[in-house]
Design a protein around this motif. Structure first.
Motif, PDB file in Angstrom:
ATOM      1  N   VAL A 113       0.840  -1.195   0.000  1.00  0.00           N
ATOM      2  CA  VAL A 113       0.000   0.000   0.000  1.00  0.00           C
ATOM      3  C   VAL A 113       0.875   1.244   0.000  1.00  0.00           C
ATOM      4  O   VAL A 113       1.841   1.330   0.765  1.00  0.00           O
ATOM      5  N   ALA A 114       0.516   2.190  -0.862  1.00  0.00           N
ATOM      6  CA  ALA A 114       1.207   3.478  -0.900  1.00  0.00           C
ATOM      7  C   ALA A 114       0.329   4.534  -0.248  1.00  0.00           C
ATOM      8  O   ALA A 114      -0.876   4.586  -0.498  1.00  0.00           O
ATOM      9  N   TYR A 115       0.960   5.361   0.589  1.00  0.00           N
ATOM     10  CA  TYR A 115       0.343   6.581   1.103  1.00  0.00           C
ATOM     11  C   TYR A 115       1.058   7.715   0.379  1.00  0.00           C
ATOM     12  O   TYR A 115       2.284   7.819   0.445  1.00  0.00           O
ATOM     13  N   VAL A 116       0.315   8.557  -0.334  1.00  0.00           N
ATOM     14  CA  VAL A 116       0.903   9.679  -1.067  1.00  0.00           C
ATOM     15  C   VAL A 116       0.344  10.948  -0.452  1.00  0.00           C
ATOM     16  O   VAL A 116      -0.834  11.278  -0.640  1.00  0.00           O
ATOM     17  N   GLY A 117       1.199  11.643   0.317  1.00  0.00           N
ATOM     18  CA  GLY A 117       0.699  12.781   1.061  1.00  0.00           C
ATOM     19  C   GLY A 117       1.720  13.883   1.231  1.00  0.00           C
ATOM     20  O   GLY A 117       2.580  14.098   0.379  1.00  0.00           O
ATOM     21  N   HIS A 118       1.606  14.552   2.361  1.00  0.00           N
ATOM     22  CA  HIS A 118       2.292  15.814   2.624  1.00  0.00           C
ATOM     23  C   HIS A 118       3.090  15.751   3.919  1.00  0.00           C
ATOM     24  O   HIS A 118       2.749  15.000   4.828  1.00  0.00           O
ATOM     25  N   ASN A 119       4.104  16.598   4.002  1.00  0.00           N
ATOM     26  CA  ASN A 119       4.755  16.824   5.294  1.00  0.00           C
ATOM     27  C   ASN A 119       3.874  17.761   6.106  1.00  0.00           C
ATOM     28  O   ASN A 119       3.151  18.553   5.524  1.00  0.00           O
ATOM     29  N   PRO A 120       3.871  17.664   7.429  1.00  0.00           N
ATOM     30  CA  PRO A 120       4.786  16.855   8.224  1.00  0.00           C
ATOM     31  C   PRO A 120       4.385  15.372   8.355  1.00  0.00           C
ATOM     32  O   PRO A 120       5.171  14.572   8.830  1.00  0.00           O
TER      33      PRO A 120
END
Length: 180
Positions: A113-120
């Protein structure tokens, strides 16, 4: 890293969106820069060479994350033909704990599974999940920053529903500019 298809464990791919323009009509609408597009494609190339092919991608609804995933998926090629992509406003604003809750809801048939997101959140999630069993040099690199288009790969045994803090091993880390 061993090919993900030959492992009994599960892999979580934590991907920070690639470099985006500084300003847009609103934060949600920021698009990737030319460098960001190149870096995202390079991250996809790296995942392909590692044999890490997500069968589910949880993607923030922001333009820059959707563009990042599209370029990563393009670089992965036919291998992601059957990958399910879920674009979500919940991922856009999610804390690491919220992403962990979302991951616990992933159906058992998904192995990578890939999580494609943002910092932080993208930088914090691998640190939250890391169990201390991985390469300390890789963890030290993660702790020193998580640049745009960086990816961390964590392995764990068991079902997604059982994933917990300090429950996965950081097995790989890649940032733009790293050797292939």
């Amino acid at each position: 890293m061993p090919d993900s298809h030959h492992s009994e464990g599960r892999l979580l791919v934590v991907l920070r969106h690639a470099r985006a323009e500084a300003f847009a009509q609103d934060d949600h609408a920021r698009h990737l820069t030319d460098r960001g597009r190149r870096d995202a494609a390079g991250t996809g190339d790296w995942l392909r060479t590692q044999g890490v092919v997500p069968d589910l991608a949880l993607v923030s609804s922001a333009s820059r994350t959707r563009e990042t995933w599209a370029l990563v998926a393009e670089a992965l090629g036919e291998a992601v033909a059957d990958t399910r992509t879920e674009v979500s406003d919940a991922v856009y604003s999610a804390s690491p704990e919220t992403v962990l809750d979302l991951l616990r809801e992933v159906p058992a048939q998904h192995r990578v599974v890939a999580y494609v997101g943002h910092n932080p959140t993208a930088a914090s999630l691998p640190q939250l999940l890391e169990d201390g069993e991985g390469d300390p040099l890789v963890f030290a690199r993660l702790s020193s920053g998580f640049a745009p288009a960086s990816v961390a790969v964590l392995r764990f045994e068991g079902e997604w529903a059982d994933l917990d803090e300090a429950g996965a091993t950081l097995v790989a880390l890649h940032a733009p500019g790293d050797p292939a």
